[in-house]
Design an enzyme around this catalytic site. Sequence first.
Site, PDB file in Angstrom:
ATOM      1  N   ASN A  32       0.827  -1.217   0.000  1.00  0.00           N
ATOM      2  CA  ASN A  32       0.000   0.000   0.000  1.00  0.00           C
ATOM      3  C   ASN A  32       0.858   1.263   0.000  1.00  0.00           C
ATOM      4  OD1 ASN A  32       0.970   0.152   2.593  1.00  0.00           O
ATOM      5  ND2 ASN A  32      -1.015   0.443   3.581  1.00  0.00           N
ATOM      6  N   SER A 116       9.583 -11.803  13.629  1.00  0.00           N
ATOM      7  CA  SER A 116      10.549 -10.863  14.214  1.00  0.00           C
ATOM      8  C   SER A 116      11.068 -11.364  15.552  1.00  0.00           C
ATOM      9  CB  SER A 116       9.838  -9.523  14.409  1.00  0.00           C
ATOM     10  OG  SER A 116      10.565  -8.696  15.264  1.00  0.00           O
ATOM     11  N   TYR A 141       3.240  -5.241  18.500  1.00  0.00           N
ATOM     12  CA  TYR A 141       3.918  -5.684  17.276  1.00  0.00           C
ATOM     13  C   TYR A 141       4.418  -7.129  17.443  1.00  0.00           C
ATOM     14  CZ  TYR A 141       7.714  -5.895  13.802  1.00  0.00           C
ATOM     15  OH  TYR A 141       8.558  -6.281  12.789  1.00  0.00           O
ATOM     16  N   VAL A 200      18.188   8.907  21.577  1.00  0.00           N
ATOM     17  CA  VAL A 200      18.212   7.474  21.870  1.00  0.00           C
ATOM     18  C   VAL A 200      17.168   7.188  22.945  1.00  0.00           C
ATOM     19  CG1 VAL A 200      19.589   5.589  22.840  1.00  0.00           C
ATOM     20  CG2 VAL A 200      20.636   7.219  21.264  1.00  0.00           C
TER      21      VAL A 200
HETATM   22  N1  LIG Z   1      13.712  -4.342   9.321  1.00  0.00           N
HETATM   23  C1  LIG Z   1      13.866  -5.220  10.301  1.00  0.00           C
HETATM   24  O1  LIG Z   1      14.857  -5.177  11.014  1.00  0.00           O
HETATM   25  C2  LIG Z   1      12.834  -6.287  10.547  1.00  0.00           C
HETATM   26  C3  LIG Z   1      13.084  -7.217  11.564  1.00  0.00           C
HETATM   27  C4  LIG Z   1      12.143  -8.222  11.795  1.00  0.00           C
HETATM   28  C5  LIG Z   1      11.018  -8.296  11.028  1.00  0.00           C
HETATM   29  N2  LIG Z   1      10.784  -7.380  10.063  1.00  0.00           N
HETATM   30  C6  LIG Z   1       9.574  -7.526   9.269  1.00  0.00           C
HETATM   31  O2  LIG Z   1       9.959  -7.626   7.913  1.00  0.00           O
HETATM   32  C7  LIG Z   1       8.959  -7.048   7.083  1.00  0.00           C
HETATM   33  C8  LIG Z   1       9.578  -5.980   6.208  1.00  0.00           C
HETATM   34  O3  LIG Z   1      10.149  -4.984   7.048  1.00  0.00           O
HETATM   35  P1  LIG Z   1      10.927  -3.746   6.451  1.00  0.00           P
HETATM   36  O4  LIG Z   1      12.012  -3.403   7.383  1.00  0.00           O
HETATM   37  O5  LIG Z   1      11.235  -4.001   5.040  1.00  0.00           O
HETATM   38  O6  LIG Z   1       9.834  -2.613   6.614  1.00  0.00           O
HETATM   39  P2  LIG Z   1       9.209  -1.638   5.534  1.00  0.00           P
HETATM   40  O7  LIG Z   1       8.336  -0.730   6.302  1.00  0.00           O
HETATM   41  O8  LIG Z   1      10.273  -1.047   4.670  1.00  0.00           O
HETATM   42  O9  LIG Z   1       8.352  -2.626   4.632  1.00  0.00           O
HETATM   43  C9  LIG Z   1       7.026  -2.923   4.888  1.00  0.00           C
HETATM   44  C10 LIG Z   1       6.290  -2.783   3.574  1.00  0.00           C
HETATM   45  O10 LIG Z   1       4.932  -3.144   3.814  1.00  0.00           O
HETATM   46  C11 LIG Z   1       4.096  -2.136   3.257  1.00  0.00           C
HETATM   47  N3  LIG Z   1       2.884  -2.098   4.066  1.00  0.00           N
HETATM   48  C12 LIG Z   1       2.747  -1.626   5.318  1.00  0.00           C
HETATM   49  N4  LIG Z   1       1.487  -1.760   5.718  1.00  0.00           N
HETATM   50  C13 LIG Z   1       0.810  -2.311   4.683  1.00  0.00           C
HETATM   51  C14 LIG Z   1      -0.541  -2.645   4.488  1.00  0.00           C
HETATM   52  N5  LIG Z   1      -1.453  -2.457   5.436  1.00  0.00           N
HETATM   53  N6  LIG Z   1      -0.887  -3.176   3.282  1.00  0.00           N
HETATM   54  C15 LIG Z   1       0.040  -3.380   2.308  1.00  0.00           C
HETATM   55  N7  LIG Z   1       1.322  -3.052   2.453  1.00  0.00           N
HETATM   56  C16 LIG Z   1       1.695  -2.527   3.629  1.00  0.00           C
HETATM   57  C17 LIG Z   1       4.884  -0.851   3.323  1.00  0.00           C
HETATM   58  O11 LIG Z   1       4.451   0.129   2.414  1.00  0.00           O
HETATM   59  C18 LIG Z   1       6.292  -1.356   3.043  1.00  0.00           C
HETATM   60  O12 LIG Z   1       6.555  -1.346   1.669  1.00  0.00           O
HETATM   61  C19 LIG Z   1       7.879  -6.542   8.017  1.00  0.00           C
HETATM   62  O13 LIG Z   1       6.919  -7.546   8.146  1.00  0.00           O
HETATM   63  C20 LIG Z   1       8.620  -6.358   9.329  1.00  0.00           C
HETATM   64  O14 LIG Z   1       7.732  -6.451  10.414  1.00  0.00           O
HETATM   65  C21 LIG Z   1      11.664  -6.375   9.800  1.00  0.00           C
END
Ligand SMILES: NC(=O)c1ccc[n+]([C@@H]2O[C@H](COP(=O)([O-])OP(=O)(O)OC[C@H]3O[C@@H](n4cnc5c(N)ncnc54)[C@H](O)[C@@H]3O)[C@@H](O)[C@H]2O)c1
Length: 316
Positions: A32, A116, A141, A200
Amino acid sequence: MRVLVTGGAGFIGSAIARRLVDDKHDVVVVDNLSTGSRENVPLAAELVELDVAQAGFVRRLPSGGYDAVCHLAAQSAGVVSAEDPYYDLQANAASTLLLTRWCIERGVRRFLYASSMAAYGDVRELPAHEDASPSVPVSYYGLSKLASEHLLRLASREGLSVTSFRMFSVYGPGQNLGNLKQGMASIYLAYLLRGEPVPVTGSLERFRDFVYIDDAVEAWMAALALGETTSPVYNVGSGSRTTVRELLAALKAALGLRPDHPVQENPGSPSDQFGIWADIRRIAKELQWRPTIPLEVGLRRMVAWAVERATPEGRW
Ligand SMILES: NC(=O)c1ccc[n+]([C@@H]2O[C@H](COP(=O)([O-])OP(=O)(O)OC[C@H]3O[C@@H](n4cnc5c(N)ncnc54)[C@H](O)[C@@H]3O)[C@@H](O)[C@H]2O)c1
């Protein structure tokens, strides 16, 4: 393979989508664009703008067969989950339920999920092992991530082949420096680039496990290649701990800033884990996966990438 990548416009999802496209797979991205961006989506992938928090979004997914779903779309910030837990539950857990039901009805065999470290909460024994019990998340979360893992376990009883990755702190080029609510390394870097004091939240002695983006992507690819994994849940981390103080020092060094560049210490949040790092023996043994990029190297790459893209004032 034809693969549905939800969240494929975001940091990790777009890196996975790119890797799949490079390997000549057909990729459909669902996003989205709330924290992700259209530019992140590889040109060869089809982008469908949908909100996975909306009931019934699966009815609008492009038709045709799919071989696998990589579900990364999520409200990805712990702090946002505290502000709006209901939205978090819809976007991060209800979406998993809808997608798994859709897979079972459509005969999609494979489901990979972005869980996560937050699913652990404050575990007593470190490094955190996948079988650590009980897992008691300290944020909404983490709760919705753990709920999704359980939803996947139920779906696996109906034949869906599921793998959840408990990713620790993924960092690297491509992380959204304009999003100051998610990503410890990217948030600190955003402030440092502007030459501002770094706010922080909580103690400088808190610690995390940082894993480089390319390494995280390889974990997903290893699982996808297998078709079925021995275990339903894997940690994806470096297997080592880094304190907030150490991270800040490494970032300042990579940017050529003075070690005493100011840091503004703010009170901690009850929904933030104090310290956690990953036991990675299971993923090493079962997926033959190992992290390859040391933190200093990864941070230098991330800093070089960010410096090139920031405005002269360090803005994003
Ligand atoms: N970055 C980290 O360190 C980390 C660690 C553990 C888990 N995660 C998980 O990995 C996944 C990706 O994380 P990221 O760091 O790339 O974050 P990010 O925010 O860059 O990516 C999330 C994506 O999901 C999309 N999104 C959000 N809500 C939405 C919705 N309701 N409908 C459709 N799309 C939606 C956003 O536009 C974005 O493109 C997530 O599920 C996050 O919880 C990330």
